[in-house]
Design an enzyme around this catalytic site. Structure first.
Site, PDB file in Angstrom:
ATOM      1  CE1 TYR A 101      91.394 -45.289  -3.344  1.00  0.00           C
ATOM      2  CE2 TYR A 101      92.483 -43.975  -4.840  1.00  0.00           C
ATOM      3  CZ  TYR A 101      91.351 -44.462  -4.165  1.00  0.00           C
ATOM      4  OH  TYR A 101      90.250 -43.683  -4.603  1.00  0.00           O
ATOM      5  CD  GLU A 189      88.212 -46.264  -4.105  1.00  0.00           C
ATOM      6  OE1 GLU A 189      88.107 -45.215  -3.669  1.00  0.00           O
ATOM      7  OE2 GLU A 189      87.828 -47.185  -3.446  1.00  0.00           O
TER       8      GLU A 189
END
Ligand code: GDP
Ligand code: MN
Length: 391
Positions: A101, A189
């Site tokens: 992530y 993101e």
């Protein structure tokens, strides 16, 4: 403003972030054609403005044309958290060795942007963050210095990113940071950032939110904003340049969204929504929308607003609440006449008019219509509720 994964990936690609080869498709035949173009195996991914598509069944792998067709049939039209899937992204599938992530977002509490890194990326990141927060590394970015190279390196090692991916992940974070600042994002993101089985690092997903207040300086992104709206009334409001929000029946505690509300100034309009909610509650009646015509609105804006509000089939009455400061009551009165003349209004309209040029406004309405504006806010709110309840 939210944008779709494929739009986010196009932005990342402009910065040099590697993304899988892909095509957008809106029909099952287009899915198959896109799959043939990108090759097999491919992945078919729902394009909706919510996360958790993977868990909802909105991401499917396909090994051949028949499977791609099946995935297209299953995903197009699917409902994910209340949104209907109208487009999918068909991409070459990547062999996944590890999922990480990477994200940058605004941390309002700390008044700065924050870099977030985890080696436990993928569809369970929320659970990872909740149960094992130590696996999600947060690095505050000092606005005076920006994101520093040593912070990036330290974060990647501390997060436990595999050695084979460190160099590329470092490059990704720099590009992400550059893009985030250039486009005035509030979130950028990549989840998952994938280390592939053949040792490459690729952005398998892209999520970007853009600060609405900065859209004026990003014309090319502003063009995507209509795409971000799904409610036809809100799309029409956007076209008309009106500050409009539809109120959901689900948020009205059982009341019907029956009273269209128009006012000048966000504070007055919110106060009006509260008052209609309060006096309407015993009758099961609530406000249908927020619509702020702003300060100094001309007749044409008032007409535009009234047309929009009554085009909502839920609306059984309209309440126009004007406190004239820089807004002139005579202009509002002219707008009301123009609109009601053109519209053949089928629902009751209650007007509260007070402030600048009030006398002139009242004279215009008295001469050319049967509307008798109220001066008192509370009395006007009670009246519109009474009329809607009786209708
Ligand atoms: P989200 O659930 O809305 O965040 O959608 P993602 O784009 O992150 O996809 C969810 C999951 O699908 C990812 O975490 C991957 O495990 C899987 N996935 C996505 N793309 C691919 C791909 O090209 N190949 C493989 N094998 N899995 C993929
Ligand atoms: Mn994802």
């Amino acid at each position: 403003m939210k944008i779709h994964e494929y739009q986010g990936k196009q932005i990342f690609a402009r910065y040099g972030v590697p993304i899988p080869k892909g095509q957008v498709a809106a029909t099952v035949d287009e899915v198959v054609a896109a799959a043939e173009a990108v090759g097999y195996p491919c992945v078919v991914k729902a394009q909706v403005h919510v996360g958790g598509r993977g868990k909802a069944g909105g991401v499917k792998l396909a090994a051949d044309a028949a499977a791609a067709r099946g995935a297209g049939e299953a995903i197009l039209g699917m409902d994910i958290k209340g949104l209907t899937v109208q487009q999918v992204l068909v991409e070459e599938a990547i062999g996944i060795a590890a999922e990480y992530y990477l994200g940058i977002t605004l941390d309002r509490a700390n008044q700065r942007n924050v870099l977030i890194v985890s080696a436990a990326g993928g569809i369970d990141i929320e659970e990872v963050a909740a149960k094992t927060p130590e696996k999600v590394l947060r690095v505050p970015i000092d606005p005076a210095f920006g994101l520093l190279p040593h912070q990036i390196t330290a974060a990647l090692y501390a997060a436990g990113i595999d050695a084979a991916a460190i160099r590329e992940a470092t490059r990704f974070i720099k590009l992400l940071d550059q893009a985030y600042r250039d486009i005035d994002a509030s979130l950028a993101e990549i989840n998952p950032l994938v280390l592939t089985t053949d040792g490459r690092v690729v952005a398998a997903d892209a999520k970007i939110n853009i600060d609405d207040n900065a859209l004026f300086r990003h014309k090319e992104l502003a063009a995507l904003s209509e795409d971000a709206l799904t409610d036809p009334l809100e799309i029409e409001a956007h076209r008309r340049g009106l500050q409009f929000v539809r109120l959901e029946a689900a948020n009205l505690a059982g009341a019907a969204p029956a009273v269209g509300v128009i006012g000048n100034g966000a504070g007055l309009v919110m106060g009006t929504l509260d008052e209609v909610t309060r006096v309407g509650a015993p009758h099961g009646i609530g406000p249908a929308n927020f619509l702020d015509i702003g300060g100094g609105a001309r007749a044409e804006v008032v007409r535009n607003a009234l047309e929009l509000v009554v085009s909502n089939p839920d609306v059984r009455g309209v309440f126009i609440n004007i406190f004239g400061g820089i807004t002139r009551c005579d202009e509002v009165a002219k707008g009301i006449l123009e609109a009601t003349g053109a519209l053949d209004l089928q629902v009751p309209l209650v007007i509260r008019l007070t402030g600048t040029n009030e006398d002139e406004g009242r004279r215009i309405l008295a001469e050319q219509s049967s509307y008798q504006p109220y001066t008192d806010f509370g009395a006007a709110a009670a009246k519109i509720v009474e009329l809607v309840a009786a209708a």
